[in-house]
Write a protein that holds these residues in place. Structure first.
Motif, PDB file in Angstrom:
ATOM      1  N   THR A 257       0.809  -1.213   0.000  1.00 57.98           N
ATOM      2  CA  THR A 257       0.000   0.000   0.000  1.00 57.98           C
ATOM      3  C   THR A 257       0.843   1.265   0.000  1.00 57.98           C
ATOM      4  OG1 THR A 257      -1.827  -1.122   1.136  1.00 57.98           O
ATOM      5  CG2 THR A 257      -1.775   1.276   1.272  1.00 57.98           C
ATOM      6  N   THR A 258       1.906   1.293   0.774  1.00 58.72           N
ATOM      7  CA  THR A 258       2.676   2.524   0.909  1.00 58.72           C
ATOM      8  C   THR A 258       3.446   2.888  -0.362  1.00 58.72           C
ATOM      9  OG1 THR A 258       4.577   1.342   1.845  1.00 58.72           O
ATOM     10  CG2 THR A 258       2.959   2.252   3.397  1.00 58.72           C
ATOM     11  N   MET A 259       3.671   1.919  -1.237  1.00 63.35           N
ATOM     12  CA  MET A 259       4.518   2.161  -2.409  1.00 63.35           C
ATOM     13  C   MET A 259       3.755   2.186  -3.728  1.00 63.35           C
ATOM     14  SD  MET A 259       7.888   2.614  -1.977  1.00 63.35           S
ATOM     15  CE  MET A 259       7.356   3.907  -0.889  1.00 63.35           C
TER      16      MET A 259
ATOM     17  N   ALA B 296      -3.200  -4.472  -1.450  1.00 63.90           N
ATOM     18  CA  ALA B 296      -3.025  -3.025  -1.380  1.00 63.90           C
ATOM     19  C   ALA B 296      -4.359  -2.352  -1.140  1.00 63.90           C
ATOM     20  CB  ALA B 296      -2.396  -2.484  -2.664  1.00 63.90           C
ATOM     21  N   ALA B 297      -4.297  -1.223  -0.432  1.00 65.56           N
ATOM     22  CA  ALA B 297      -5.475  -0.376  -0.244  1.00 65.56           C
ATOM     23  C   ALA B 297      -5.448   0.701  -1.318  1.00 65.56           C
ATOM     24  CB  ALA B 297      -5.472   0.252   1.144  1.00 65.56           C
ATOM     25  N   ASP B 298      -6.288   0.553  -2.326  1.00 69.80           N
ATOM     26  CA  ASP B 298      -6.371   1.546  -3.391  1.00 69.80           C
ATOM     27  C   ASP B 298      -7.123   2.794  -2.945  1.00 69.80           C
ATOM     28  OD1 ASP B 298      -5.030  -0.141  -5.294  1.00 69.80           O
ATOM     29  OD2 ASP B 298      -6.839  -1.362  -5.277  1.00 69.80           O
ATOM     30  N   THR B 299      -7.627   2.772  -1.733  1.00 69.96           N
ATOM     31  CA  THR B 299      -8.158   3.957  -1.062  1.00 69.96           C
ATOM     32  C   THR B 299      -7.099   5.053  -1.021  1.00 69.96           C
ATOM     33  OG1 THR B 299      -9.425   2.487   0.376  1.00 69.96           O
ATOM     34  CG2 THR B 299      -9.138   4.763   1.129  1.00 69.96           C
ATOM     35  N   LYS B 300      -5.847   4.654  -0.933  1.00 71.97           N
ATOM     36  CA  LYS B 300      -4.742   5.594  -0.734  1.00 71.97           C
ATOM     37  C   LYS B 300      -4.346   6.249  -2.061  1.00 71.97           C
ATOM     38  CE  LYS B 300      -4.734   3.639   3.390  1.00 71.97           C
ATOM     39  NZ  LYS B 300      -5.796   3.920   4.348  1.00 71.97           N
ATOM     40  N   ALA B 301      -3.084   6.137  -2.456  1.00 73.83           N
ATOM     41  CA  ALA B 301      -2.592   6.868  -3.632  1.00 73.83           C
ATOM     42  C   ALA B 301      -3.273   6.482  -4.947  1.00 73.83           C
ATOM     43  CB  ALA B 301      -1.082   6.697  -3.757  1.00 73.83           C
TER      44      ALA B 301
END
Length: 366
Positions: free
Chosen positions: A169-171, A188-193
Motif C-alpha cells: 500500500t505505501t509504495m 493493497a489499499a487503493d483507497t490511498k494513492a
C-alpha cells in the motif's frame, strides 16, 4: 514502466467500436438480462460487473498480474489471508505493521485455529520461517517505515515452504514491485494513492498463480465482499493520474524530509529517500524507485505533536494517506508501538515551498 503507464491510459482503445464511450461507463446493475445463462458475460452483481472489470484491467497492467478488486484494503487483506490459511496453519505477521491486520489475525484467525506469530519487520530479514504457512510482509512498514530486502526474505520464506503475501500500500506498483521480487500475492489499499482523492474505499489482491487467484476470487464471491460500480469508477479515474501525482508527492517529500531532519525540534526522522536512513538501501538497490511520500518524525511529546498538527493549515488531521492533500496524525493514539510524539506525514500535492513554510511556522521551537 513508461510503457505500462501508457497502456493503462489506453487500455480500452482496442475494444472500442464506433460511438462507444472513451471513458469507462458506470454500471450499477445487480442483475443482467439472462434469457439463457450459457455464454452470458455477466450473471449476477456479486459475481462480476463491467466497471470492476475495467478497473481490474488497469490494475493488471500495473501489477503485470491478475487482479481482484475489493471494497476496501482490509477486504483485500482478509481475502488473501482466508484464501491461504486454515486450521493448524502458522501465520507470521509484522508486529509493527498496519494494526488492523494484527487485530484481524489475533481476533479472528487465531480463533479459527491459526497460529499467529508476530515479529518486527526488521527481524523478518533473518527470521527462521520453518513451519510457516504464510509469511506476511509490509515494507516499508506502516508507520515506522522500516524496509527489508523483499527478494531475499521472500526466497527464504518460500524455501521454508511458506507462501509470501506483501502489503504494498505505501509504495504502489509504480514504486515497488513485490511480485517481481518473489511474492506470491500482493495486497493493497487503493483507497490511498491509487484513488488519490480520499473519497472512496477500495483494495485489490494481485497474483500470478492461477490457483491462488481462483481462491481469492471465490472468497470474494462467497463472502459477498464486492465493490460498487461508482466506487470502482472513481478508482479507475484516479489511476489515470497516479504517475504524475506520485512524481510530485515523492519529490516534495524528499525536500520536506531533508528540511525536517535539520530542524531542532524534530527527532528520530524516518524517510527511506534520505541517504542516512536505515531503509535507504532499498532505494539505492532499486527495490524501491524512490523514498515514497510518507515521512515519520517525532516531536518531544504528544502535546507538541497535536499542537503542530492543529496549527499547520496545509496538513489535514486524518488517518489515511496518499491523497492530494497532505495529511498527518499522531500514530500512538491508535496503539502503534511508536513514541507519543511520533507523526506520520503523508505529503500531498501542495506546492512544496508553500507546504514547507506552513510546516516550519507550525513546528515548535527547538
Amino acid at each position: 514502466m513508461n510503457d505500462r503507464v501508457a497502456r493503462l491510459l489506453n487500455h480500452r482503445k482496442g475494444r472500442l467500436a464506433k460511438g462507444d464511450p472513451v471513458v469507462a461507463p458506470i454500471v450499477t446493475s445487480a442483475t443482467f438480462h439472462l434469457p439463457d445463462v450459457q455464454g452470458a458475460a455477466h450473471v449476477y452483481g456479486r459475481n462480476g460487473s463491467p466497471t470492476w472489470e475495467e478497473l481490474e484491467a488497469q490494475l493488471a497492467i500495473l501489477e503485470d498480474a491478475e487482479c481482484v478488486t475489493f471494497p476496501s484494503g482490509m477486504a483485500a487483506i482478509s481475502a488473501a489471508l482466508f484464501a491461504t490459511l486454515g486450521a493448524g496453519a502458522r501465520l507470521v505477521i509484522p508486529s509493527d505493521g498496519y494494526y488492523v491486520t494484527r487485530i484481524l489475525s489475533s481476533g479472528f484467525l487465531a480463533s479459527f485455529g491459526v497460529e499467529v506469530v508476530e515479529m518486527p519487520t526488521a527481524a523478518m530479514e533473518t527470521a527462521d520461517f520453518t513451519g510457516a504457512t504464510v509469511v506476511y510482509l509490509e515494507t516499508p512498514s506502516n508507520p515506522g517505515l522500516d524496509v527489508i530486502d523483499l527478494a531475499a526474505t521472500s526466497a527464504r520464506a518460500r524455501a521454508a515452504g511458506a507462501l509470501v503475501i506483501v502489503d504494498n500500500t505505501t509504495m504502489t506498483p509504480l514504486l515497488q514491485r513485490p511480485l517481481d521480487l518473489g511474492a506470491d500475492l500482493v495486497v493493497a489499499a487503493d483507497t490511498k494513492a491509487p484513488s488519490g482523492h480520499s473519497d472512496v474505499l477500495m483494495g485489490h489482491v494481485a497474483g500470478r498463480d492461477a490457483v491462488l487467484m481462483a481462491r481469492v476470487r471465490d472468497w470474494r464471491r462467497m463472502a459477498g465482499v464486492v465493490p460498487g460500480g461508482f466506487e470502482a469508477w472513481l478508482v479507475h479515474r484516479g489511476l489515470e493520474t497516479l504517475e504524475v501525482r506520485l512524481e510530485r508527492m515523492c519529490a516534495s517529500a524528499a525536500v520536506i524530509a531533508a528540511r525536517l531532519a535539520d530542524h531542532p525540534a524534530v527527532g528520530a526522522l524516518r524517510y527511506p529517500g534520505l541517504a542516512g536512513d536505515p531503509s535507504h538501501r532499498a532505494v539505492a538497490s532499486g527495490q524501491m524507485a524512490n523514498g515514497g511520500f510518507l515521512i515519520g518524525f517525532t516531536l518531544a511529546d504528544a502535546g507538541r505533536a497535536e499542537a503542530f498538527l492543529a496549527r499547520c493549515f496545509c496538513i489535514a488531521q486524518s488517518t489515511s494517506f496518499g491523497g492530494t492533500h497532505s495529511a498527518g496524525e499522531r500514530r500512538a493514539r491508535w496503539g502503534d508501538a511508536v513514541p507519543e510524539g511520533f507523526i506520520r506525514l503523508s505529503v500531498g500535492l501542495e506546492p512544496v515551498e508553500t507546504l514547507w513554510r506552513a510546516i516550519a511556522e507550525a513546528l515548535p521551537e527547538g
